[in-house]
Write an enzyme that holds these catalytic residues in place. Structure first.
Site, PDB file in Angstrom:
ATOM      1  N   THR A  27       9.930 -44.662  -3.024  1.00 16.26           N
ATOM      2  CA  THR A  27       9.558 -43.250  -2.990  1.00 16.26           C
ATOM      3  C   THR A  27       8.051 -43.180  -2.782  1.00 16.26           C
ATOM      4  O   THR A  27       7.293 -43.765  -3.564  1.00 16.26           O
ATOM      5  CB  THR A  27       9.937 -42.554  -4.311  1.00 16.26           C
ATOM      6  OG1 THR A  27      11.334 -42.765  -4.549  1.00 16.26           O
ATOM      7  CG2 THR A  27       9.656 -41.065  -4.253  1.00 16.26           C
ATOM      8  N   TYR A  28       7.646 -42.501  -1.710  1.00 11.48           N
ATOM      9  CA  TYR A  28       6.218 -42.323  -1.436  1.00 11.48           C
ATOM     10  C   TYR A  28       5.770 -40.980  -1.979  1.00 11.48           C
ATOM     11  O   TYR A  28       6.553 -40.022  -2.011  1.00 11.48           O
ATOM     12  CB  TYR A  28       5.948 -42.424   0.064  1.00 11.48           C
ATOM     13  CG  TYR A  28       6.083 -43.846   0.556  1.00 11.48           C
ATOM     14  CD1 TYR A  28       4.978 -44.679   0.616  1.00 11.48           C
ATOM     15  CD2 TYR A  28       7.322 -44.367   0.916  1.00 11.48           C
ATOM     16  CE1 TYR A  28       5.100 -45.999   1.032  1.00 11.48           C
ATOM     17  CE2 TYR A  28       7.459 -45.686   1.326  1.00 11.48           C
ATOM     18  CZ  TYR A  28       6.343 -46.497   1.384  1.00 11.48           C
ATOM     19  OH  TYR A  28       6.458 -47.800   1.780  1.00 11.48           O
ATOM     20  N   PHE A  29       4.528 -40.919  -2.423  1.00  9.54           N
ATOM     21  CA  PHE A  29       4.017 -39.687  -3.019  1.00  9.54           C
ATOM     22  C   PHE A  29       2.882 -39.114  -2.178  1.00  9.54           C
ATOM     23  O   PHE A  29       2.028 -39.863  -1.696  1.00  9.54           O
ATOM     24  CB  PHE A  29       3.543 -39.950  -4.457  1.00  9.54           C
ATOM     25  CG  PHE A  29       4.698 -40.197  -5.381  1.00  9.54           C
ATOM     26  CD1 PHE A  29       5.246 -39.164  -6.122  1.00  9.54           C
ATOM     27  CD2 PHE A  29       5.289 -41.456  -5.464  1.00  9.54           C
ATOM     28  CE1 PHE A  29       6.337 -39.372  -6.939  1.00  9.54           C
ATOM     29  CE2 PHE A  29       6.386 -41.673  -6.275  1.00  9.54           C
ATOM     30  CZ  PHE A  29       6.914 -40.630  -7.016  1.00  9.54           C
TER      31      PHE A  29
END
Lengths: 185, 185
Positions: A36-38
């Site tokens: 999961t990239y933020f």
């Protein structure tokens, strides 16, 4: 230490795994990696050429589950893909995500989820990847000590590709994340 | 669960510790807590009424060292001090700090370092604090289940303060961080 890495889309992943074994590669493990990239409105990760990621890894052979927080800094030069990368193990990834959200860093729409089979032979690592919503890929990597050894490392990878029946022209340079973003997933 | 908490500056911390024991408190542990708060130009923690902190704790009795990342959200109402608070154990605090710096969250100039003796009696906790660059304080806390019980909890604390020889008028409401900031440390 320099990573020389090549990525090739493949049709039949089971066939490639079989060929890797026949070529002398040793099976290591199969993991499911969910990345999961933020991103944030107040801090433009893309503009800064940075990436912030939580990776959850499940080892399908042992059932072991772990998670890491990873931050990549911008590329350090124009030639190589070298970046400063900092990674820590985290034991409560959901709470880490809550903290990031409190700081208004939110999960990007693209999640990169792949089932990856690891194989090794000498200094070479092969990863046979099934990437959700994207397809199958083979990643071949060799670590060399110095810039001068990069070309030699690449030749070894090309030689292996020939044995596996892959063409040089098939290689792709994009990350899975950017491929998914281009597809609008 | 509501925390009823009172903080009182004290002159002689050893005398207060002795009185706590005489009043039936049981010694638990002594820890050194070092709190680093993080601030950013692109995300105004103070304006958002939030706080991001790495706390390193050393147990002086056992030598055990640990660290936590903590994020406090804004106060949830005007009456109580209740905040959403998320905390995770971190095992490589220096690397966590590196990741925060990569996201341009930097340590604030004020570091809160205190040696804290913990004492308990029934539902009450007493913390005898020596705060670096600030002085000595006694924190008394009782947890009550409902808002209606808050006044009763406060009465119990005032009764204990009387036994310890502390005056109601001596209590302070500021956090150690804001006291240090006001002093310009």
């Amino acid at each position: 230490m320099i990573e020389v890495e090549v990525k090739i889309p493949i049709e039949n992943i089971e066939k490639i795994k079989q060929k890797l074994l026949e070529t002398g590669f040793i099976y290591q493990k199969t993991v499911v990696e969910t990345d999961t990239y933020f991103i944030s409105d107040h801090y433009d990760m893309r503009k800064k050429d940075k990436a912030l990621r939580i990776r959850k890894t499940e080892n399908l052979d042992t059932g072991e589950v772990k998670a890491q927080l990873n931050c990549k800094g911008p590329k350090l030069d124009q030639v190589s893909m070298t970046r400063k990368e900092t990674e820590i193990d985290i034991y409560e990834p959901e709470k880490m995500e809550d903290i990031l959200k409190e700081l208004e860093f939110y999960p990007a729409s693209c999640r990169v989820k792949k089932t990856r089979g690891y194989y090794i032979k000498d200094h070479m690592t092969a990863a046979a990847d099934k990437v959700e919503n994207l397809g199958n890929f083979l990643e071949l990597e060799i670590i060399v000590a110095k810039e001068e050894e990069r070309a030699g490392g690449l030749d070894m990878i090309y030689e292996l590709m020939r044995m596996l029946g892959c063409e040089k022209t098939e290689t792709v340079r994009d990350s899975y994340l950017s491929m998914l973003e281009k597809r609008g997933n």
